[in-house]
Design a protein around this motif. Structure first.
Motif, mmCIF file in Angstrom:
data_model
loop_
_atom_site.group_PDB
_atom_site.id
_atom_site.type_symbol
_atom_site.label_atom_id
_atom_site.label_comp_id
_atom_site.label_asym_id
_atom_site.label_seq_id
_atom_site.Cartn_x
_atom_site.Cartn_y
_atom_site.Cartn_z
ATOM 1 N N ARG A 1 -6.007 -0.046 -11.150
ATOM 2 C CA ARG A 1 -5.847 -1.297 -12.158
ATOM 3 C C ARG A 1 -6.256 -2.400 -10.910
ATOM 4 O O ARG A 1 -7.272 -2.613 -11.494
ATOM 5 C CB ARG A 1 -4.595 -1.712 -11.579
ATOM 6 C CG ARG A 1 -3.971 -2.631 -12.257
ATOM 7 C CD ARG A 1 -2.633 -3.106 -12.281
ATOM 8 N NE ARG A 1 -2.173 -2.882 -10.640
ATOM 9 C CZ ARG A 1 -2.294 -3.775 -9.873
ATOM 10 N NH1 ARG A 1 -2.685 -5.321 -10.306
ATOM 11 N NH2 ARG A 1 -1.634 -3.892 -8.245
ATOM 12 N N ARG A 2 -6.680 -1.832 -9.975
ATOM 13 C CA ARG A 2 -7.102 -3.008 -8.727
ATOM 14 C C ARG A 2 -9.013 -2.123 -8.723
ATOM 15 O O ARG A 2 -8.881 -3.688 -9.340
ATOM 16 C CB ARG A 2 -6.746 -3.152 -7.379
ATOM 17 C CG ARG A 2 -5.212 -2.585 -7.174
ATOM 18 C CD ARG A 2 -5.156 -2.251 -5.740
ATOM 19 N NE ARG A 2 -3.916 -3.502 -5.580
ATOM 20 C CZ ARG A 2 -3.690 -3.442 -3.933
ATOM 21 N NH1 ARG A 2 -4.029 -3.470 -2.988
ATOM 22 N NH2 ARG A 2 -1.730 -3.316 -3.835
ATOM 23 N N TYR A 3 -8.987 -1.323 -9.333
ATOM 24 C CA TYR A 3 -10.530 -1.645 -8.844
ATOM 25 C C TYR A 3 -11.266 -2.142 -10.854
ATOM 26 O O TYR A 3 -12.144 -2.821 -10.798
ATOM 27 C CB TYR A 3 -10.726 0.293 -9.683
ATOM 28 C CG TYR A 3 -12.467 0.314 -9.987
ATOM 29 C CD1 TYR A 3 -13.563 1.102 -8.557
ATOM 30 C CD2 TYR A 3 -12.674 0.269 -11.396
ATOM 31 C CE1 TYR A 3 -14.191 1.160 -9.124
ATOM 32 C CE2 TYR A 3 -14.561 1.268 -11.322
ATOM 33 C CZ TYR A 3 -14.151 1.234 -10.671
ATOM 34 O OH TYR A 3 -16.416 1.566 -10.969
ATOM 35 N N VAL A 4 -10.384 -2.164 -12.005
ATOM 36 C CA VAL A 4 -10.789 -2.735 -13.066
ATOM 37 C C VAL A 4 -10.921 -3.947 -12.909
ATOM 38 O O VAL A 4 -11.488 -4.843 -13.342
ATOM 39 C CB VAL A 4 -10.161 -2.204 -14.108
ATOM 40 C CG1 VAL A 4 -10.334 -2.740 -15.504
ATOM 41 C CG2 VAL A 4 -10.367 -0.793 -14.827
ATOM 42 N N TYR B 1 -6.194 2.327 -1.115
ATOM 43 C CA TYR B 1 -5.293 0.990 -2.238
ATOM 44 C C TYR B 1 -6.836 0.232 -3.062
ATOM 45 O O TYR B 1 -5.917 -0.795 -3.910
ATOM 46 C CB TYR B 1 -4.662 -0.065 -1.050
ATOM 47 C CG TYR B 1 -3.592 0.884 -0.854
ATOM 48 C CD1 TYR B 1 -2.533 1.451 -1.721
ATOM 49 C CD2 TYR B 1 -3.788 1.528 0.501
ATOM 50 C CE1 TYR B 1 -0.971 2.347 -1.044
ATOM 51 C CE2 TYR B 1 -2.398 2.293 1.574
ATOM 52 C CZ TYR B 1 -1.069 1.894 0.271
ATOM 53 O OH TYR B 1 -0.368 3.408 1.100
ATOM 54 N N GLU B 2 -7.506 0.755 -2.420
ATOM 55 C CA GLU B 2 -8.928 -0.649 -3.051
ATOM 56 C C GLU B 2 -9.564 -0.216 -4.353
ATOM 57 O O GLU B 2 -9.388 0.108 -6.024
ATOM 58 C CB GLU B 2 -10.138 -1.349 -2.263
ATOM 59 C CG GLU B 2 -10.730 -2.119 -3.935
ATOM 60 C CD GLU B 2 -9.610 -3.517 -3.732
ATOM 61 O OE1 GLU B 2 -10.541 -4.304 -4.324
ATOM 62 O OE2 GLU B 2 -8.506 -3.527 -3.077
ATOM 63 N N GLY C 1 -8.404 1.232 9.021
ATOM 64 C CA GLY C 1 -8.912 -0.299 7.962
ATOM 65 C C GLY C 1 -10.057 0.825 6.961
ATOM 66 O O GLY C 1 -9.565 0.215 5.718
ATOM 67 N N LEU C 2 -11.005 1.790 6.442
ATOM 68 C CA LEU C 2 -11.009 2.517 5.913
ATOM 69 C C LEU C 2 -10.596 3.341 4.845
ATOM 70 O O LEU C 2 -10.625 3.174 3.585
ATOM 71 C CB LEU C 2 -12.507 2.765 6.489
ATOM 72 C CG LEU C 2 -13.862 4.284 6.046
ATOM 73 C CD1 LEU C 2 -14.449 2.772 5.132
ATOM 74 C CD2 LEU C 2 -14.268 5.235 6.732
ATOM 75 N N LEU D 1 -9.552 10.516 3.777
ATOM 76 C CA LEU D 1 -8.808 8.976 3.481
ATOM 77 C C LEU D 1 -7.401 8.916 3.202
ATOM 78 O O LEU D 1 -6.892 7.761 3.800
ATOM 79 C CB LEU D 1 -10.148 8.365 3.387
ATOM 80 C CG LEU D 1 -11.658 7.780 3.697
ATOM 81 C CD1 LEU D 1 -12.821 7.260 3.112
ATOM 82 C CD2 LEU D 1 -11.258 7.721 5.355
ATOM 83 N N GLU D 2 -7.849 9.443 1.675
ATOM 84 C CA GLU D 2 -6.086 9.370 1.635
ATOM 85 C C GLU D 2 -4.968 9.489 2.294
ATOM 86 O O GLU D 2 -3.823 9.143 2.155
ATOM 87 C CB GLU D 2 -6.240 10.028 -0.154
ATOM 88 C CG GLU D 2 -6.956 8.946 -0.957
ATOM 89 C CD GLU D 2 -6.526 9.337 -2.347
ATOM 90 O OE1 GLU D 2 -6.095 9.215 -3.544
ATOM 91 O OE2 GLU D 2 -6.478 11.188 -2.701
ATOM 92 N N PHE D 3 -5.621 10.822 2.647
ATOM 93 C CA PHE D 3 -3.919 11.453 3.633
ATOM 94 C C PHE D 3 -3.740 10.448 4.790
ATOM 95 O O PHE D 3 -3.043 10.045 5.555
ATOM 96 C CB PHE D 3 -4.747 12.529 4.085
ATOM 97 C CG PHE D 3 -3.451 13.539 5.212
ATOM 98 C CD1 PHE D 3 -2.231 13.846 4.686
ATOM 99 C CD2 PHE D 3 -3.848 13.387 6.558
ATOM 100 C CE1 PHE D 3 -1.627 14.124 5.976
ATOM 101 C CE2 PHE D 3 -2.861 14.097 7.463
ATOM 102 C CZ PHE D 3 -1.952 14.280 7.318
ATOM 103 N N ALA D 4 -4.933 10.015 5.434
ATOM 104 C CA ALA D 4 -4.932 9.698 6.502
ATOM 105 C C ALA D 4 -4.805 7.570 6.428
ATOM 106 O O ALA D 4 -5.000 6.971 7.475
ATOM 107 C CB ALA D 4 -6.350 8.971 7.065
ATOM 108 N N SER D 5 -4.325 7.159 5.327
ATOM 109 C CA SER D 5 -3.749 5.677 4.997
ATOM 110 C C SER D 5 -3.300 5.422 5.185
ATOM 111 O O SER D 5 -2.545 3.910 5.693
ATOM 112 C CB SER D 5 -4.268 5.700 3.124
ATOM 113 O OG SER D 5 -3.072 6.338 3.176
#
Length: 278
Positions: free
Chosen positions: A18-21, A12-13, A5-6, A153-157
């Motif tokens: 775009r989502r950050y802004v 993606y968040e 989940g993390l 985390l990016e690899f594990a997403s």
């Protein structure tokens, strides 16, 4: 599951500009961020201006003008632009190899504020220099420390959520008592979500406690809460869903066992039936 989940949240968040802004955008109308930005702009401007006896009066004018400016559409546009630039800079740092500090330039906002002060005929407004007033977003040592974790985390997403789902489904299909396996899996998911929610709260407390004296605690809390809103919603949803599935499976099992016992004939009647068959 908690790491899955993390990692999805980080990918993606946090990892999507775009989502950050879009997440940070509403903070521009909040009092915490507006106050922190006004204080930063006022301090940055007044350190560049020699007002002499008018220092107190000018500081008050600048502070009020800065506060007023943060309620305008121009500020919200500048806020989104600054956040987009800062986010791009942070991602480049985390995905790159250099450990330089990540900074945000407030010169465009200072320019708009000076024009606003000049229109309001504030004394000495024309003497306010539009210099590169930078805010440090990440220190160099923080970039180095965060890079490895962010890349992991990016690899594990993708792989961690898939692995968690595959293990859960496989365990249920291979179990001798599938109802118990469903209950155990649902409770495990709920426990994982609870641990992730607890970790989010602990990190929030540690982050706010470790802020430098000049950083607004209220503004930092507002930013942290906004960034982790999706993560917290997901954890509470999984927690509620896991408990609901576990409770439903347990109750349906009780009902099924009760019906099975009700369908069995009494012991005396069962003996008579066996004698009759004999």
């Amino acid at each position: 599951m908690p790491l899955g989940g993390l990692s999805v949240w980080a990918k993606y968040e946090i990892g999507d500009t775009r989502r950050y802004v879009a997440t940070m955008g509403p903070l521009a109308t909040g009092p915490e961020v507006r106050g922190a930005v006004a204080d930063t702009l006022t301090h940055g401007i007044m350190t560049k201006v020699e007002a002499g006896r008018l220092d107190g009066e000018l500081r008050q004018f600048v502070r009020e003008a800065a506060r007023s400016f943060t309620s305008t559409p121009a500020f919200r546009t500048a806020w989104d632009t600054a956040n987009r630039a800062a986010h791009d800079a942070v991602l480049r740092a985390l995905r790159g190899e250099r450990d330089d500090a990540v900074t945000l330039d407030l010169a465009p906002v200072t320019q708009q504020l000076r024009d606003r002060l000049a229109e309001d005929r504030v004394p000495l407004a024309h003497r306010i220099p539009v210099t590169h007033t930078e805010i440090t977003v990440l220190e160099g040592r923080e970039v180095a420390a965060l890079r490895k974790g962010f890349r992991m985390l990016e690899f594990a997403s993708f792989w961690l959520p898939v692995a968690a789902l595959a293990l859960a489904v496989g365990g249920i299909l291979l179990a001798v008592r599938r109802r118990r396996a469903i209950i155990a899996t649902a409770l495990g998911a709920a426990l994982g979500a609870a641990l992730l929610a607890l970790a989010t709260a602990v990190v929030r407390a540690l982050t706010l406690a470790d802020l430098p004296p000049h950083v607004s605690r209220a503004a930092a809390a507002a930013v942290y809460d906004a960034l982790t809103s999706t993560l917290r919603t997901a954890t509470w949803t999984i927690l509620a869903l896991g408990l609901t599935v576990a409770a439903t499976a347990w109750l349906t099992g009780r009902v099924a066992r009760h019906r099975a016992r009700s369908a069995e004939p009494p012991p005396a009647r069962a003996r008579e039936e066996r004698r009759a068959r004999a």
